[in-house]
Scaffold this active site. Sequence first.
Site, short mmCIF file in Angstrom:
data_model
loop_
_atom_site.label_atom_id
_atom_site.label_comp_id
_atom_site.label_asym_id
_atom_site.label_seq_id
_atom_site.Cartn_x
_atom_site.Cartn_y
_atom_site.Cartn_z
N HIS A 86 16.87 -33.65 49.25
CA HIS A 86 18.06 -33.17 48.56
C HIS A 86 18.93 -32.37 49.51
CE1 HIS A 86 16.54 -33.52 44.15
NE2 HIS A 86 16.20 -34.55 44.89
N TYR A 215 20.47 -25.93 38.23
CA TYR A 215 20.10 -24.58 37.78
C TYR A 215 21.17 -24.16 36.78
CZ TYR A 215 16.79 -24.04 41.65
OH TYR A 215 15.73 -24.17 42.50
N PRO A 306 9.03 -18.61 40.19
CA PRO A 306 9.29 -19.90 40.84
C PRO A 306 10.76 -20.27 41.01
CG PRO A 306 8.37 -20.22 38.63
CD PRO A 306 8.34 -18.77 38.89
N LYS A 310 9.78 -20.59 46.44
CA LYS A 310 9.34 -20.01 47.71
C LYS A 310 7.81 -19.88 47.87
CE LYS A 310 13.06 -19.50 49.91
NZ LYS A 310 13.22 -20.94 49.92
N TYR A 398 17.56 -20.74 50.66
CA TYR A 398 16.95 -21.82 49.89
C TYR A 398 16.26 -22.85 50.80
CZ TYR A 398 16.43 -24.94 45.87
OH TYR A 398 15.91 -25.72 44.86
C1 LIG Z 1 5.73 -23.79 37.76
C2 LIG Z 1 5.66 -23.43 39.21
C3 LIG Z 1 6.60 -23.97 40.08
C4 LIG Z 1 6.56 -23.62 41.41
N1 LIG Z 1 7.50 -24.16 42.26
C5 LIG Z 1 7.44 -23.90 43.58
C6 LIG Z 1 8.31 -24.56 44.50
O1 LIG Z 1 9.13 -25.40 44.11
N2 LIG Z 1 8.19 -24.26 45.83
C7 LIG Z 1 7.26 -23.36 46.26
O2 LIG Z 1 7.22 -23.10 47.47
N3 LIG Z 1 6.39 -22.74 45.43
C8 LIG Z 1 6.45 -22.99 44.10
N4 LIG Z 1 5.52 -22.44 43.26
C9 LIG Z 1 4.51 -21.52 43.79
C10 LIG Z 1 3.31 -22.26 44.42
O3 LIG Z 1 2.76 -23.19 43.50
C11 LIG Z 1 2.23 -21.24 44.85
O4 LIG Z 1 2.85 -20.18 45.53
C12 LIG Z 1 1.17 -21.90 45.75
O5 LIG Z 1 0.29 -22.69 44.99
C13 LIG Z 1 0.35 -20.85 46.52
O6 LIG Z 1 -0.64 -21.49 47.26
P1 LIG Z 1 -2.02 -20.73 47.59
O7 LIG Z 1 -2.81 -21.69 48.35
O8 LIG Z 1 -1.72 -19.41 48.15
O9 LIG Z 1 -2.68 -20.43 46.17
P2 LIG Z 1 -3.19 -21.42 45.05
O10 LIG Z 1 -2.37 -22.65 45.00
O11 LIG Z 1 -3.31 -20.60 43.82
O12 LIG Z 1 -4.65 -21.84 45.56
C14 LIG Z 1 -5.74 -20.97 45.50
C15 LIG Z 1 -7.02 -21.79 45.38
O13 LIG Z 1 -8.13 -20.88 45.41
C16 LIG Z 1 -9.07 -21.29 44.45
N5 LIG Z 1 -9.91 -20.14 44.08
C17 LIG Z 1 -9.66 -19.16 43.18
N6 LIG Z 1 -10.70 -18.32 43.10
C18 LIG Z 1 -11.63 -18.77 43.98
C19 LIG Z 1 -12.92 -18.33 44.34
N7 LIG Z 1 -13.49 -17.28 43.75
N8 LIG Z 1 -13.59 -19.03 45.27
C20 LIG Z 1 -13.06 -20.14 45.86
N9 LIG Z 1 -11.83 -20.61 45.53
C21 LIG Z 1 -11.13 -19.92 44.61
C22 LIG Z 1 -8.23 -21.83 43.31
O14 LIG Z 1 -8.98 -22.70 42.48
C23 LIG Z 1 -7.11 -22.53 44.06
O15 LIG Z 1 -7.40 -23.89 44.30
C24 LIG Z 1 5.55 -22.76 41.91
C25 LIG Z 1 4.58 -22.23 41.04
C26 LIG Z 1 4.63 -22.57 39.70
C27 LIG Z 1 3.58 -22.00 38.78
#
Ligand SMILES: Cc1cc2nc3c(=O)[nH]c(=O)nc-3n(C[C@H](O)[C@H](O)[C@H](O)COP(=O)(O)OP(=O)(O)OC[C@H]3O[C@@H](n4cnc5c(N)ncnc54)[C@H](O)[C@@H]3O)c2cc1C
Length: 405
Positions: A86, A215, A306, A310, A398
């Site tokens: 996009h 948006y 969200p 980011k 963005y």
């Molecule tokens: C509706 C929505 C839309 C979003 N849109 C965007 C977007 O467009 N762009 C963007 O950049 N971000 C977006 N985000 C944010 C993004 O999804 C998160 O910031 C991202 O998933 C973070 O990644 P992470 O690996 O830090 O954490 P997570 O994705 O939460 O991964 C953590 C992992 O750790 C595991 N875990 C938890 N506890 C334990 C444990 N005790 N032992 C072992 N494993 C464990 C979990 O099961 C999980 O798989 C959005 C979020 C939502 C909810």
Amino acid sequence: MTDSSFAISGASIEMKTQIGILGAGPAGLYLAHLLHRAGIDCVILESRSREEIEGTIRAGVLEQWVVDLTVQLGLGERMMREGHFHSGVTFQFGGQRHHIDMEELTSGKRVTVYAQHEVIKDLVAARLAHGGKIVFSVQDVQLHNVDGDQPKITYRVGGDTDELRCDFIAGCDGFHGPSRQAIPVVDRVEYQKIYPFGWLGILARAPASWHELIYSRHERGFGLLSTRSPEIQRLYLQCDPNDAIANWPDERIWAEMQLRFGYPGWTLIEGPIFQKNILAMRSFVCETMQFGRLFLAGDAAHIVPPTGAKGLNLAVADVLVLSQGLEAWYRRGTREGLDNYSPACLPRIWKGERFSWYMTTLLHLDETEGRFEQRVRMADLDYVVHSRAAMTALAENYVGLPFGN
Ligand SMILES: Cc1cc2nc3c(=O)[nH]c(=O)nc-3n(C[C@H](O)[C@H](O)[C@H](O)COP(=O)(O)OP(=O)(O)OC[C@H]3O[C@@H](n4cnc5c(N)ncnc54)[C@H](O)[C@@H]3O)c2cc1C
């Protein structure tokens, strides 16, 4: 590369690796691939099954540098084939639509819409194909000796307690994981804001109604129209975060969508809704992100609403910095990069927090605010879509700020 070793004592397994990674989300998986490229061994422990992590619907918008990094790591083949590129977004308010041309304002940068669970599928498949170790469905995870020289993680799979000894632990276990709690309360400061509204998100089987994200700030509340594929659309509505999804039958959702995105001469195409949920919104930062040999990355250390897209992008930025610190440690024996991990990450994180908070307050209807603040938001929106300077500031945030600024 040092291979992970393991021994079986009785029914338990003892493994040894260089980096023990908790969590197979974007942070944990990108870190594993970056470490693999640097010849550093790691093991990922994940509390959910492979099917669960590959089926969780979350982010969709990736900054250009994340896409470039994914391609450099040899993981971008499907993303480049199936992602949507996009060059801009549409803002809708006061009955008008305004196109913000991100590509033109940022000298050629775009965002890519490619669902987070597709990224996860690609990264898990490649990790396993490289012979990497991911232990799924671990329970009772505990971190030990994180401020000593030999940290370890104990966990259960089935009935037995297994252990993973490592040089460092990467806490990539999301907001609710145990890693952040392993930093003593006196050694961390937490900053938090809870928003008085949430999002109702749906996935619907329908063709795209518009060529880019919309948006919308409407007198009934915010709406976001986004896409997943030519056949599947992702839409969100601002709602009460404590509302029950049972109060939102499909007809009510579509009626509300039609109001919030309605525009003369344009049709929002409806279709069967096959997934819907309500999520609360918060901003959160934990300082510090490191303690002894434990390093937090991604949602374990910070959360954004969200609206600014980011969260995933910040998670990948953290692990890029962490992987560089670890590489310097193993290659040259220097600890400076590791010691500097929090100060190196936090400026970018706070800019992501600021932008996500800004987009959220700009576009949502906050009934706890007075009429004055609401008129100021409208003035801000009007300014953003008519001032090239304001539009450029929005666009550069963005598509992703450059590193080091
Ligand atoms: C509706 C929505 C839309 C979003 N849109 C965007 C977007 O467009 N762009 C963007 O950049 N971000 C977006 N985000 C944010 C993004 O999804 C998160 O910031 C991202 O998933 C973070 O990644 P992470 O690996 O830090 O954490 P997570 O994705 O939460 O991964 C953590 C992992 O750790 C595991 N875990 C938890 N506890 C334990 C444990 N005790 N032992 C072992 N494993 C464990 C979990 O099961 C999980 O798989 C959005 C979020 C939502 C909810």
